[in-house]
Design a protein around this motif. Sequence first.
Motif, PDB file in Angstrom:
ATOM      1  N   SER A 135       0.964  -1.186  -0.014  1.00 24.80           N
ATOM      2  CA  SER A 135       0.117   0.135   0.045  1.00 24.80           C
ATOM      3  C   SER A 135       0.635   1.222   0.053  1.00 24.80           C
ATOM      4  N   ARG A 136       0.321   2.408  -0.386  1.00 28.04           N
ATOM      5  CA  ARG A 136       1.073   3.667  -0.580  1.00 28.04           C
ATOM      6  C   ARG A 136       0.311   4.558   0.521  1.00 28.04           C
ATOM      7  N   GLY A 137       1.146   5.767   0.937  1.00 27.33           N
ATOM      8  CA  GLY A 137       0.626   6.816   1.784  1.00 27.33           C
ATOM      9  C   GLY A 137      -0.384   7.740   0.975  1.00 27.33           C
ATOM     10  N   SER A 138      -0.482   7.694  -0.256  1.00 25.63           N
ATOM     11  CA  SER A 138      -1.481   8.502  -1.024  1.00 25.63           C
ATOM     12  C   SER A 138      -1.858   7.808  -2.210  1.00 25.63           C
ATOM     13  N   SER A 139      -2.722   8.387  -2.795  1.00 24.59           N
ATOM     14  CA  SER A 139      -3.224   7.738  -4.072  1.00 24.59           C
ATOM     15  C   SER A 139      -2.745   7.877  -5.461  1.00 24.59           C
ATOM     16  N   VAL A 140      -1.310   8.372  -5.217  1.00 28.38           N
ATOM     17  CA  VAL A 140      -0.560   8.610  -6.596  1.00 28.38           C
ATOM     18  C   VAL A 140      -0.266   7.435  -7.390  1.00 28.38           C
TER      19      VAL A 140
ATOM     20  N   LEU B 224     -16.912   7.429  -8.680  1.00 32.82           N
ATOM     21  CA  LEU B 224     -17.554   6.152  -8.734  1.00 32.82           C
ATOM     22  C   LEU B 224     -16.382   4.825  -8.677  1.00 32.82           C
ATOM     23  N   LEU B 225     -15.438   5.152  -9.541  1.00 32.05           N
ATOM     24  CA  LEU B 225     -14.302   4.125  -9.639  1.00 32.05           C
ATOM     25  C   LEU B 225     -13.347   4.020  -8.546  1.00 32.05           C
ATOM     26  N   ILE B 226     -13.186   5.437  -8.054  1.00 32.83           N
ATOM     27  CA  ILE B 226     -12.273   5.643  -6.836  1.00 32.83           C
ATOM     28  C   ILE B 226     -12.922   5.182  -5.753  1.00 32.83           C
ATOM     29  N   GLY B 227     -14.219   5.222  -5.455  1.00 31.93           N
ATOM     30  CA  GLY B 227     -14.726   4.470  -4.393  1.00 31.93           C
ATOM     31  C   GLY B 227     -14.904   3.139  -4.443  1.00 31.93           C
TER      32      GLY B 227
ATOM     33  N   ASP C 192      -5.537   5.307   6.626  1.00 30.97           N
ATOM     34  CA  ASP C 192      -4.343   6.277   6.199  1.00 30.97           C
ATOM     35  C   ASP C 192      -3.680   5.652   5.124  1.00 30.97           C
ATOM     36  N   ARG C 193      -3.821   4.392   4.680  1.00 24.84           N
ATOM     37  CA  ARG C 193      -3.278   3.739   3.566  1.00 24.84           C
ATOM     38  C   ARG C 193      -4.046   3.663   2.374  1.00 24.84           C
ATOM     39  N   HIS C 194      -3.206   3.601   0.970  1.00 28.17           N
ATOM     40  CA  HIS C 194      -4.186   3.586  -0.138  1.00 28.17           C
ATOM     41  C   HIS C 194      -3.357   2.551  -1.068  1.00 28.17           C
ATOM     42  N   PRO C 195      -4.519   1.775  -1.791  1.00 31.64           N
ATOM     43  CA  PRO C 195      -4.183   0.738  -2.628  1.00 31.64           C
ATOM     44  C   PRO C 195      -3.473   1.355  -3.869  1.00 31.64           C
ATOM     45  N   ALA C 196      -2.698   0.395  -4.598  1.00 28.46           N
ATOM     46  CA  ALA C 196      -2.116   0.812  -5.769  1.00 28.46           C
ATOM     47  C   ALA C 196      -2.523  -0.094  -6.717  1.00 28.46           C
ATOM     48  N   ALA C 197      -3.049   0.468  -8.030  1.00 26.58           N
ATOM     49  CA  ALA C 197      -3.806  -0.333  -9.020  1.00 26.58           C
ATOM     50  C   ALA C 197      -3.742   0.365 -10.335  1.00 26.58           C
ATOM     51  N   VAL C 198      -3.825  -0.436 -11.398  1.00 30.73           N
ATOM     52  CA  VAL C 198      -3.929   0.047 -12.571  1.00 30.73           C
ATOM     53  C   VAL C 198      -5.208  -1.126 -13.411  1.00 30.73           C
ATOM     54  N   LEU C 199      -6.523  -0.106 -13.473  1.00 30.39           N
ATOM     55  CA  LEU C 199      -7.357  -0.718 -13.599  1.00 30.39           C
ATOM     56  C   LEU C 199      -8.123  -0.355 -15.210  1.00 30.39           C
TER      57      LEU C 199
END
Length: 608
Positions: free
Chosen positions: A259-264, A279-282, A295-302
Amino acid sequence: MALSDPKIRPAPVIRQLDEAAINRIAAGEVVERPASAVKELVENAIDAGATRIEIDYADGGKRLIRVTDDGCGIAGDDLPLALSRHATSKIDGSDLLEISTFGFRGEALPSLGAVGRLTITSRCGDAAASITVTGGRAEAVRPAALSRGTRVELRDLFHATPARLKFLRTDRAEAQAIAETVKRLALAEPFVAFTLTDLSGDSPRTVFRADAQSGDLFDALHGRTAQVLGRDFAANAIPLDAEREGHHLTGYAALPTYSRGSSVQQFLFVNGRPVQDRLLIGALRAAYMDVLSRDRHPAAVLFIDCAPRLVDVNVHPAKSQVRFRDGGSVRGLIVSGLRHALAGAGHRASSTVAGATLGAFRAEPGPAPANEPARVYQMDRPAPRAAMPPMPGFAEAPAPSARIEAPAAPAPGDERRPLGAARAQVHENYIVAQTETGIVLVDQHAAHERLVYEKLKRQSAENGIAAQALLIPEIVELSESDCALLLSHADTLATLGLVLEPFGGGAVAVRETPALLGQVDAAALVRDILDELADLGESTALRARIDAILSRVACHGSIRSGRQMRAEEMNALLREMEATPLSGQCNHGRPTYVELKLSDIERLFGRT
């Protein structure tokens, strides 16, 4: 003396704006900053069938933006038309629902020509031609030299609207935005080569380079993610391939322990188009809700692919937002597809965990012997854990020590299992297991907490959520539209223990609440759920609260830190971890074990 009424004003004069003013207004919507101009030009190159795209810029794109491609090109006679508003080769205007290209509005080139000095040089067939437009005034088409494709050069962006320059950020910030834009488009087109060069200094500097990938779509995308997001992401991402009601989900999603500290590192695409859609981000956030802390954000390429008629891309001039015909189906596809893929990863944890562990080892200070590597290492100690109270049913544990108890011989073949055979327990908290290729360190409390949590969730899904009836139903006043929206989801909420009934007008009566939550502010809970329904079309607020309670129960019902474990207990824990999905991370996304390869350990001691 009569006073004139200040409310009486002369009727305003209606006038037709000239073409230059219209183009400058359109530019304000389409070209917000240099990165917006790069986006429009690169998308045009992709639509032209380019296989190689080169992007050059200077001073953050304010002084120069140049995009060169090897696409089909534009005929010389069509260059003046290409600079006219709403002139495009992408659609014929008969059906705005069948849009399969990046561009279709025909606004980008005239908008850029209205606010900067734009030169287009293109070759189509045997001859190349060029046209220049400055501040909306076009010059005559003239012959030019170009081997193939199109080169678009934009100089002095916003020179015709100097007020816009004051709203731009520093050259460095604008250059970073350009790089992020190019990387998103590079992810969308893994079979196209991209080169981004900064011409600001004395010599050109390559900022980003991505060679064209080959193979099938998944192989190409995997290689492209390594180029754009780094090898760590590619090594710790799992493939996605799911379909529901005409929508197809593909891509890669990182393990929760990556996981990352932001949604970058969240990249979302609809029919190949990069989008920023709530909608997709949610949905992405909801899919990881059970394995990541807030406080953690997933990393993904969808990538969401569907028939053009199932999605409206003509929502915003920048085309960064879309509207699905069935948003609920798309959201459900993402949540279920991601959760199924994460569960399929089993006990796997991110490889970066081992890298961070090895990085925590450092050589003991002091000079090493001549021609001899330093062979004594110490590990940076983390902050001490808070003591946990003993649980009923467990004997009071002795104080943790550095003593290592070697267990009895494990079952034959355990070393060949993913988590190996337990060899020792260190400080009455960490299990040391031996595998064929290294060792595994397991946090016994975090691992068992996850196992108990998964059992509780499974029991909850099988038996339902117990509800407690309120002695006096709580009446919540809402608007009629909100009431109708909430009651349309009443059956789903009832399966989670929240029973609602209409109470006339815009009011609802809360009859029962989930027993796990104890005493609850029903009105506040209902309004939280309603906010999510209005925003996303689906609510996870109630499920999240219930899961938080189950997680807390799992924490208190799991093996405590400081408890000595027998050999058979340790090996049983390892075997259960191997069989339980998501056991590679605790309920908050932290790793439950670290695997160190023997080769890495030997490297620490200079044995390689």
